[in-house]
Design a protein around this motif. Sequence first.
Motif, PDB file in Angstrom:
ATOM      1  N   VAL A 180      35.522-126.636  44.280  1.00  0.00           N
ATOM      2  CA  VAL A 180      35.545-126.900  45.595  1.00  0.00           C
ATOM      3  C   VAL A 180      35.161-128.529  45.756  1.00  0.00           C
ATOM      4  O   VAL A 180      35.508-129.379  46.586  1.00  0.00           O
ATOM      5  N   VAL A 181      34.252-128.905  45.209  1.00  0.00           N
ATOM      6  CA  VAL A 181      33.475-130.322  44.826  1.00  0.00           C
ATOM      7  C   VAL A 181      34.672-131.120  44.320  1.00  0.00           C
ATOM      8  O   VAL A 181      34.990-132.213  44.966  1.00  0.00           O
ATOM      9  N   PHE A 182      35.290-130.647  43.131  1.00  0.00           N
ATOM     10  CA  PHE A 182      36.693-131.547  42.781  1.00  0.00           C
ATOM     11  C   PHE A 182      37.527-131.589  44.156  1.00  0.00           C
ATOM     12  O   PHE A 182      38.213-133.002  44.066  1.00  0.00           O
ATOM     13  N   LEU A 208      27.196-118.310  36.464  1.00  0.00           N
ATOM     14  CA  LEU A 208      27.816-119.443  36.194  1.00  0.00           C
ATOM     15  C   LEU A 208      29.443-119.528  36.785  1.00  0.00           C
ATOM     16  O   LEU A 208      29.937-120.560  37.006  1.00  0.00           O
ATOM     17  N   SER A 209      30.068-118.231  36.875  1.00  0.00           N
ATOM     18  CA  SER A 209      31.252-118.071  37.470  1.00  0.00           C
ATOM     19  C   SER A 209      31.186-118.787  38.737  1.00  0.00           C
ATOM     20  O   SER A 209      32.273-119.400  39.153  1.00  0.00           O
ATOM     21  N   LEU A 210      30.224-118.129  39.478  1.00  0.00           N
ATOM     22  CA  LEU A 210      30.194-118.622  40.861  1.00  0.00           C
ATOM     23  C   LEU A 210      29.920-120.286  41.009  1.00  0.00           C
ATOM     24  O   LEU A 210      30.427-120.949  41.691  1.00  0.00           O
ATOM     25  N   HIS A 211      29.095-120.781  39.941  1.00  0.00           N
ATOM     26  CA  HIS A 211      28.962-122.185  40.070  1.00  0.00           C
ATOM     27  C   HIS A 211      30.185-122.793  39.700  1.00  0.00           C
ATOM     28  O   HIS A 211      30.540-124.008  40.262  1.00  0.00           O
ATOM     29  N   GLY A 212      30.982-122.460  38.804  1.00  0.00           N
ATOM     30  CA  GLY A 212      32.292-123.062  38.430  1.00  0.00           C
ATOM     31  C   GLY A 212      33.265-123.152  39.671  1.00  0.00           C
ATOM     32  O   GLY A 212      33.930-124.113  39.895  1.00  0.00           O
ATOM     33  N   GLN A 222      39.791-126.100  36.986  1.00  0.00           N
ATOM     34  CA  GLN A 222      38.488-125.652  37.167  1.00  0.00           C
ATOM     35  C   GLN A 222      38.531-124.380  37.517  1.00  0.00           C
ATOM     36  O   GLN A 222      37.573-123.652  37.140  1.00  0.00           O
ATOM     37  N   ILE A 223      39.236-123.940  38.576  1.00  0.00           N
ATOM     38  CA  ILE A 223      39.122-122.596  39.003  1.00  0.00           C
ATOM     39  C   ILE A 223      39.216-121.189  38.108  1.00  0.00           C
ATOM     40  O   ILE A 223      38.452-120.501  37.682  1.00  0.00           O
ATOM     41  N   VAL A 224      40.370-121.798  37.100  1.00  0.00           N
ATOM     42  CA  VAL A 224      40.596-120.741  35.887  1.00  0.00           C
ATOM     43  C   VAL A 224      39.733-120.973  34.961  1.00  0.00           C
ATOM     44  O   VAL A 224      39.057-119.964  34.310  1.00  0.00           O
TER      45      VAL A 224
END
Lengths: 253, 91
Positions: free
Chosen positions: B44-46, B35-39, B58-60
Amino acid sequence: MRARTRLLVFGAGASVLTLALLAAAARLPRGGYPGPYGTALNRVAVEERHATDVVAAVTYDYRGFATLGEETILFASVAGAALLLRRTRSQWQGAHDLDSMPDRAASAPNEALRLAAVALVPVTITFGLYLTAHGQVSPGGGFQGGVILASAPLLVYVATRARDLARMAPWSAAELGESAGLVSYLGVGVAGLAATGSYLANVLPLGSPGDVLSAGTILALSGAVALAVGSGLVLMLVAFVEETIRPDDGGGR
Amino acid sequence: MTADALLRDGVLLLAAVTGAGVVLTRDPVRQSVVLSLHGLVLAVVFFLYAAPDVALSQIVVGAIVLPLMFLLALAKVRRRQALRDAERSRS
Protein backbone atom coordinates in the motif's frame (compact mmCIF):
# COMPACT_ATOMS: atom_id res chain seq x y z
CA MET A 1 27.01 -5.44 32.20
CA ARG A 2 24.12 -4.95 34.50
CA ALA A 3 20.56 -4.70 33.31
CA ARG A 4 20.40 -1.02 34.22
CA THR A 5 23.53 -0.14 32.26
CA ARG A 6 22.31 -2.16 29.32
CA LEU A 7 19.02 -0.30 29.34
CA LEU A 8 20.85 3.05 29.41
CA VAL A 9 23.03 2.09 26.42
CA PHE A 10 19.97 0.87 24.54
CA GLY A 11 18.04 4.02 25.39
CA ALA A 12 20.84 6.28 24.13
CA GLY A 13 21.21 4.32 20.90
CA ALA A 14 17.49 4.03 20.28
CA SER A 15 16.84 7.75 20.81
CA VAL A 16 19.64 8.75 18.40
CA LEU A 17 18.31 6.27 15.83
CA THR A 18 14.74 7.54 16.29
CA LEU A 19 15.82 11.15 15.82
CA ALA A 20 17.80 10.25 12.69
CA LEU A 21 14.88 8.30 11.25
CA LEU A 22 12.43 11.13 11.98
CA ALA A 23 14.78 13.66 10.38
CA ALA A 24 15.08 11.43 7.30
CA ALA A 25 11.31 10.85 7.13
CA ALA A 26 10.66 14.59 7.29
CA ARG A 27 12.77 15.04 4.16
CA LEU A 28 11.04 12.27 2.19
CA PRO A 29 9.54 13.65 -1.01
CA ARG A 30 5.76 13.62 -0.66
CA GLY A 31 4.37 12.98 -4.10
CA GLY A 32 6.42 15.25 -6.34
CA TYR A 33 9.46 13.82 -8.09
CA PRO A 34 12.61 15.88 -7.46
CA GLY A 35 15.11 14.47 -10.01
CA PRO A 36 15.55 15.35 -13.69
CA TYR A 37 15.46 11.85 -15.25
CA GLY A 38 11.84 10.95 -14.61
CA THR A 39 10.64 14.26 -16.02
CA ALA A 40 12.79 13.82 -19.12
CA LEU A 41 11.63 10.23 -19.65
CA ASN A 42 7.99 11.18 -19.19
CA ARG A 43 8.46 13.68 -22.01
CA VAL A 44 10.14 11.35 -24.51
CA ALA A 45 9.08 7.77 -23.68
CA VAL A 46 5.65 7.72 -25.32
CA GLU A 47 6.96 9.36 -28.47
CA GLU A 48 10.13 7.27 -28.75
CA ARG A 49 8.91 3.88 -27.58
CA HIS A 50 5.09 4.11 -27.92
CA ALA A 51 4.83 2.78 -24.35
CA THR A 52 2.32 4.57 -22.16
CA ASP A 53 3.72 2.96 -19.00
CA VAL A 54 7.05 4.73 -18.73
CA VAL A 55 8.19 2.36 -15.97
CA ALA A 56 7.98 -0.54 -18.44
CA ALA A 57 9.85 1.54 -21.03
CA VAL A 58 12.63 2.08 -18.49
CA THR A 59 12.71 -1.56 -17.33
CA TYR A 60 12.66 -3.21 -20.75
CA ASP A 61 14.23 -0.58 -22.96
CA TYR A 62 16.14 2.37 -21.51
CA ARG A 63 17.57 0.15 -18.76
CA GLY A 64 16.93 -3.15 -20.54
CA PHE A 65 20.50 -4.21 -19.96
CA ALA A 66 20.08 -3.82 -16.19
CA THR A 67 17.00 -6.07 -16.40
CA LEU A 68 19.13 -8.64 -18.22
CA GLY A 69 21.49 -8.53 -15.24
CA GLU A 70 18.59 -9.09 -12.84
CA GLU A 71 17.35 -11.97 -14.98
CA THR A 72 20.78 -13.56 -14.81
CA ILE A 73 20.91 -13.14 -11.02
CA LEU A 74 17.51 -14.82 -10.72
CA PHE A 75 18.55 -17.63 -13.06
CA ALA A 76 21.79 -18.22 -11.16
CA SER A 77 20.09 -18.31 -7.77
CA VAL A 78 17.33 -20.66 -8.94
CA ALA A 79 19.96 -22.89 -10.60
CA GLY A 80 22.03 -22.84 -7.41
CA ALA A 81 19.07 -23.76 -5.22
CA ALA A 82 18.04 -26.51 -7.65
CA LEU A 83 21.59 -27.85 -7.49
CA LEU A 84 21.53 -27.88 -3.67
CA LEU A 85 18.19 -29.70 -3.63
CA ARG A 86 19.09 -31.92 -6.57
CA ARG A 87 18.26 -35.12 -4.75
CA THR A 88 14.69 -34.02 -4.86
CA ARG A 89 14.24 -34.23 -8.60
CA SER A 90 14.15 -37.99 -8.91
CA GLN A 91 12.08 -38.23 -5.75
CA TRP A 92 9.63 -35.65 -6.99
CA GLN A 93 8.70 -37.93 -9.86
CA GLY A 94 7.43 -40.24 -7.14
CA ALA A 95 5.04 -37.57 -5.94
CA HIS A 96 2.37 -40.22 -5.52
CA ASP A 97 4.43 -41.67 -2.70
CA LEU A 98 4.99 -38.23 -1.19
CA ASP A 99 1.33 -37.93 -0.32
CA SER A 100 1.48 -41.19 1.59
CA MET A 101 4.68 -40.45 3.53
CA PRO A 102 4.42 -41.97 7.01
CA ASP A 103 4.14 -38.82 9.10
CA ARG A 104 2.21 -36.87 6.55
CA ALA A 105 -1.29 -37.72 7.58
CA ALA A 106 -3.45 -37.15 4.52
CA SER A 107 -5.77 -34.41 5.57
CA ALA A 108 -9.32 -34.77 4.37
CA PRO A 109 -9.82 -32.54 1.33
CA ASN A 110 -11.41 -29.36 2.53
CA GLU A 111 -14.35 -28.61 0.29
CA ALA A 112 -14.42 -24.87 0.99
CA LEU A 113 -10.68 -24.60 0.27
CA ARG A 114 -11.03 -26.53 -2.96
CA LEU A 115 -13.93 -24.38 -4.08
CA ALA A 116 -11.91 -21.24 -3.34
CA ALA A 117 -9.00 -22.62 -5.38
CA VAL A 118 -11.29 -23.54 -8.28
CA ALA A 119 -12.62 -19.99 -8.25
CA LEU A 120 -9.21 -18.33 -7.82
CA VAL A 121 -6.93 -20.31 -10.15
CA PRO A 122 -8.51 -19.15 -13.45
CA VAL A 123 -8.65 -15.55 -12.18
CA THR A 124 -5.00 -15.73 -11.12
CA ILE A 125 -3.85 -17.12 -14.46
CA THR A 126 -5.90 -14.60 -16.43
CA PHE A 127 -4.65 -11.70 -14.33
CA GLY A 128 -1.04 -12.89 -14.68
CA LEU A 129 -1.34 -13.11 -18.46
CA TYR A 130 -3.12 -9.73 -18.56
CA LEU A 131 -0.36 -8.04 -16.57
CA THR A 132 2.31 -9.60 -18.78
CA ALA A 133 0.61 -8.52 -22.00
CA HIS A 134 -0.31 -5.00 -20.83
CA GLY A 135 2.96 -4.01 -19.18
CA GLN A 136 3.70 -1.42 -21.85
CA VAL A 137 0.24 0.16 -21.53
CA SER A 138 -0.48 0.18 -17.79
CA PRO A 139 1.31 -0.73 -14.55
CA GLY A 140 2.46 -4.33 -14.62
CA GLY A 141 4.80 -6.22 -16.89
CA GLY A 142 6.76 -9.44 -17.06
CA PHE A 143 7.97 -9.68 -13.48
CA GLN A 144 4.61 -8.92 -11.90
CA GLY A 145 2.79 -11.19 -14.38
CA GLY A 146 5.31 -13.96 -13.81
CA VAL A 147 5.06 -14.03 -10.03
CA ILE A 148 1.26 -13.96 -10.19
CA LEU A 149 1.23 -16.81 -12.72
CA ALA A 150 3.52 -18.80 -10.42
CA SER A 151 1.08 -18.44 -7.54
CA ALA A 152 -1.55 -20.45 -9.46
CA PRO A 153 0.18 -23.85 -8.94
CA LEU A 154 0.67 -22.82 -5.33
CA LEU A 155 -3.09 -22.36 -4.91
CA VAL A 156 -3.57 -25.82 -6.40
CA TYR A 157 -1.15 -27.27 -3.86
CA VAL A 158 -2.88 -25.53 -0.96
CA ALA A 159 -6.22 -26.96 -2.00
CA THR A 160 -5.11 -30.45 -3.04
CA ARG A 161 -1.96 -32.55 -2.68
CA ALA A 162 1.66 -32.73 -3.76
CA ARG A 163 0.68 -35.06 -6.58
CA ASP A 164 -1.52 -32.43 -8.17
CA LEU A 165 1.18 -29.79 -7.84
CA ALA A 166 3.60 -32.12 -9.64
CA ARG A 167 1.04 -32.71 -12.36
CA MET A 168 0.21 -29.05 -12.85
CA ALA A 169 3.79 -27.78 -12.67
CA PRO A 170 6.14 -30.57 -13.81
CA TRP A 171 9.76 -30.00 -12.81
CA SER A 172 11.08 -30.51 -16.35
CA ALA A 173 8.64 -27.99 -17.86
CA ALA A 174 9.50 -25.37 -15.25
CA GLU A 175 13.22 -25.98 -15.85
CA LEU A 176 12.71 -25.60 -19.57
CA GLY A 177 10.66 -22.42 -19.10
CA GLU A 178 13.29 -20.89 -16.83
CA SER A 179 16.02 -21.43 -19.41
CA ALA A 180 13.82 -20.51 -22.39
CA GLY A 181 12.89 -17.21 -20.73
CA LEU A 182 16.50 -16.16 -20.24
CA VAL A 183 17.52 -17.37 -23.72
CA SER A 184 14.70 -15.45 -25.42
CA TYR A 185 15.68 -12.27 -23.54
CA LEU A 186 19.25 -12.72 -24.78
CA GLY A 187 17.89 -13.54 -28.25
CA VAL A 188 15.85 -10.32 -28.52
CA GLY A 189 19.00 -8.43 -27.54
CA VAL A 190 21.07 -10.20 -30.19
CA ALA A 191 18.37 -9.48 -32.79
CA GLY A 192 18.80 -5.78 -32.01
CA LEU A 193 22.55 -6.15 -32.30
CA ALA A 194 22.23 -7.83 -35.70
CA ALA A 195 19.67 -5.39 -37.09
CA THR A 196 20.93 -2.03 -35.82
CA GLY A 197 24.36 -2.63 -34.31
CA SER A 198 23.37 -2.01 -30.69
CA TYR A 199 22.35 -4.66 -28.19
CA LEU A 200 18.65 -4.68 -27.15
CA ALA A 201 17.76 -2.03 -29.74
CA ASN A 202 14.16 -2.21 -30.88
CA VAL A 203 13.61 -4.39 -33.96
CA LEU A 204 9.83 -4.85 -33.88
CA PRO A 205 7.15 -2.48 -35.22
CA LEU A 206 6.14 0.09 -32.61
CA GLY A 207 2.40 0.11 -33.22
CA SER A 208 0.26 2.92 -31.86
CA PRO A 209 0.62 3.97 -28.21
CA GLY A 210 -2.03 2.44 -25.95
CA ASP A 211 -2.56 -0.69 -28.05
CA VAL A 212 -1.73 -4.09 -26.58
CA LEU A 213 0.41 -4.93 -29.60
CA SER A 214 2.64 -1.90 -29.35
CA ALA A 215 6.01 -0.77 -28.02
CA GLY A 216 7.97 -3.32 -30.06
CA THR A 217 10.55 -5.30 -28.10
CA ILE A 218 9.17 -4.14 -24.73
CA LEU A 219 6.28 -6.58 -25.12
CA ALA A 220 8.57 -9.41 -26.27
CA LEU A 221 11.03 -8.85 -23.40
CA SER A 222 8.16 -8.65 -20.94
CA GLY A 223 6.95 -12.06 -22.11
CA ALA A 224 10.45 -13.52 -21.78
CA VAL A 225 10.76 -12.16 -18.24
CA ALA A 226 7.33 -13.53 -17.30
CA LEU A 227 8.38 -16.99 -18.52
CA ALA A 228 11.69 -16.90 -16.65
CA VAL A 229 10.32 -15.44 -13.42
CA GLY A 230 7.20 -17.62 -13.35
CA SER A 231 9.13 -20.84 -14.04
CA GLY A 232 11.89 -19.90 -11.60
CA LEU A 233 9.42 -19.24 -8.82
CA VAL A 234 7.58 -22.49 -9.53
CA LEU A 235 10.89 -24.37 -9.38
CA MET A 236 11.67 -22.80 -6.01
CA LEU A 237 8.21 -23.55 -4.61
CA VAL A 238 8.24 -27.15 -5.82
CA ALA A 239 11.75 -27.68 -4.42
CA PHE A 240 10.79 -26.16 -1.05
CA VAL A 241 7.51 -28.06 -0.77
CA GLU A 242 9.25 -31.30 -1.71
CA GLU A 243 12.11 -30.68 0.71
CA THR A 244 9.64 -29.95 3.48
CA ILE A 245 7.44 -32.99 3.18
CA ARG A 246 10.17 -35.49 2.31
CA PRO A 247 11.21 -37.39 5.44
CA ASP A 248 14.74 -36.76 6.63
CA ASP A 249 17.26 -39.40 5.75
CA GLY A 250 19.07 -39.46 9.07
CA GLY A 251 18.55 -35.73 9.65
CA GLY A 252 21.21 -33.27 10.69
CA ARG A 253 24.93 -33.40 10.22
CA MET B 1 -2.11 19.09 5.41
CA THR B 2 -4.21 17.64 2.60
CA ALA B 3 -6.13 14.38 2.85
CA ASP B 4 -3.62 12.81 0.46
CA ALA B 5 -0.62 13.65 2.63
CA LEU B 6 -2.51 12.53 5.73
CA LEU B 7 -3.21 9.15 4.12
CA ARG B 8 0.44 8.71 3.13
CA ASP B 9 1.70 9.56 6.60
CA GLY B 10 -0.91 7.26 8.14
CA VAL B 11 0.18 4.31 6.01
CA LEU B 12 3.86 5.02 6.78
CA LEU B 13 2.95 4.97 10.46
CA LEU B 14 1.05 1.71 9.95
CA ALA B 15 4.15 0.24 8.25
CA ALA B 16 6.19 1.24 11.29
CA VAL B 17 3.64 -0.45 13.57
CA THR B 18 3.51 -3.71 11.61
CA GLY B 19 7.31 -3.65 11.24
CA ALA B 20 7.66 -3.35 15.00
CA GLY B 21 5.08 -6.14 15.26
CA VAL B 22 7.32 -8.43 13.18
CA VAL B 23 10.26 -7.76 15.49
CA LEU B 24 8.26 -8.11 18.69
CA THR B 25 6.60 -11.41 17.68
CA ARG B 26 8.84 -14.07 19.13
CA ASP B 27 7.28 -17.26 17.77
CA PRO B 28 8.70 -17.78 14.24
CA VAL B 29 5.48 -19.28 12.82
CA ARG B 30 3.38 -16.34 14.00
CA GLN B 31 6.18 -14.03 12.95
CA SER B 32 5.92 -15.12 9.32
CA VAL B 33 2.19 -14.37 9.36
CA VAL B 34 2.87 -10.89 10.79
CA LEU B 35 5.60 -10.49 8.15
CA SER B 36 2.99 -11.21 5.50
CA LEU B 37 0.78 -8.46 6.93
CA HIS B 38 3.75 -6.08 6.97
CA GLY B 39 4.42 -6.96 3.31
CA LEU B 40 0.83 -6.07 2.45
CA VAL B 41 1.11 -2.70 4.21
CA LEU B 42 4.36 -2.02 2.31
CA ALA B 43 2.51 -2.73 -0.94
CA VAL B 44 0.00 0.00 0.00
CA VAL B 45 2.91 2.35 0.80
CA PHE B 46 4.40 1.73 -2.66
CA PHE B 47 1.02 2.27 -4.26
CA LEU B 48 0.42 5.56 -2.46
CA TYR B 49 3.89 6.78 -3.39
CA ALA B 50 3.04 6.38 -7.08
CA ALA B 51 4.80 3.04 -7.69
CA PRO B 52 1.97 0.68 -8.68
CA ASP B 53 4.39 -1.57 -10.58
CA VAL B 54 6.41 -2.24 -7.46
CA ALA B 55 3.25 -2.62 -5.37
CA LEU B 56 2.05 -5.44 -7.64
CA SER B 57 5.27 -7.42 -7.17
CA GLN B 58 5.34 -6.62 -3.46
CA ILE B 59 1.89 -8.15 -2.92
CA VAL B 60 3.00 -11.53 -4.26
CA VAL B 61 6.65 -11.57 -3.19
CA GLY B 62 6.45 -9.79 0.16
CA ALA B 63 3.06 -10.92 1.35
CA ILE B 64 2.95 -14.50 0.04
CA VAL B 65 6.16 -16.03 -1.29
CA LEU B 66 8.62 -14.81 1.36
CA PRO B 67 6.48 -15.79 4.40
CA LEU B 68 5.68 -19.10 2.68
CA MET B 69 9.38 -19.93 2.28
CA PHE B 70 9.88 -19.15 5.96
CA LEU B 71 6.96 -21.42 6.89
CA LEU B 72 8.26 -24.29 4.74
CA ALA B 73 11.77 -23.93 6.16
CA LEU B 74 10.35 -23.88 9.69
CA ALA B 75 8.35 -27.03 9.01
CA LYS B 76 11.55 -28.71 7.85
CA VAL B 77 13.51 -27.62 10.92
CA ARG B 78 10.78 -28.76 13.29
CA ARG B 79 10.52 -32.15 11.65
CA ARG B 80 14.27 -32.59 11.96
CA GLN B 81 14.12 -31.61 15.63
CA ALA B 82 11.27 -34.02 16.27
CA LEU B 83 13.24 -36.83 14.63
CA ARG B 84 16.30 -36.05 16.73
CA ASP B 85 14.26 -35.98 19.91
CA ALA B 86 12.69 -39.32 19.02
CA GLU B 87 16.13 -40.84 18.44
CA ARG B 88 17.42 -39.47 21.71
CA SER B 89 14.55 -40.88 23.72
CA ARG B 90 15.03 -44.26 22.05
CA SER B 91 18.75 -44.58 22.89
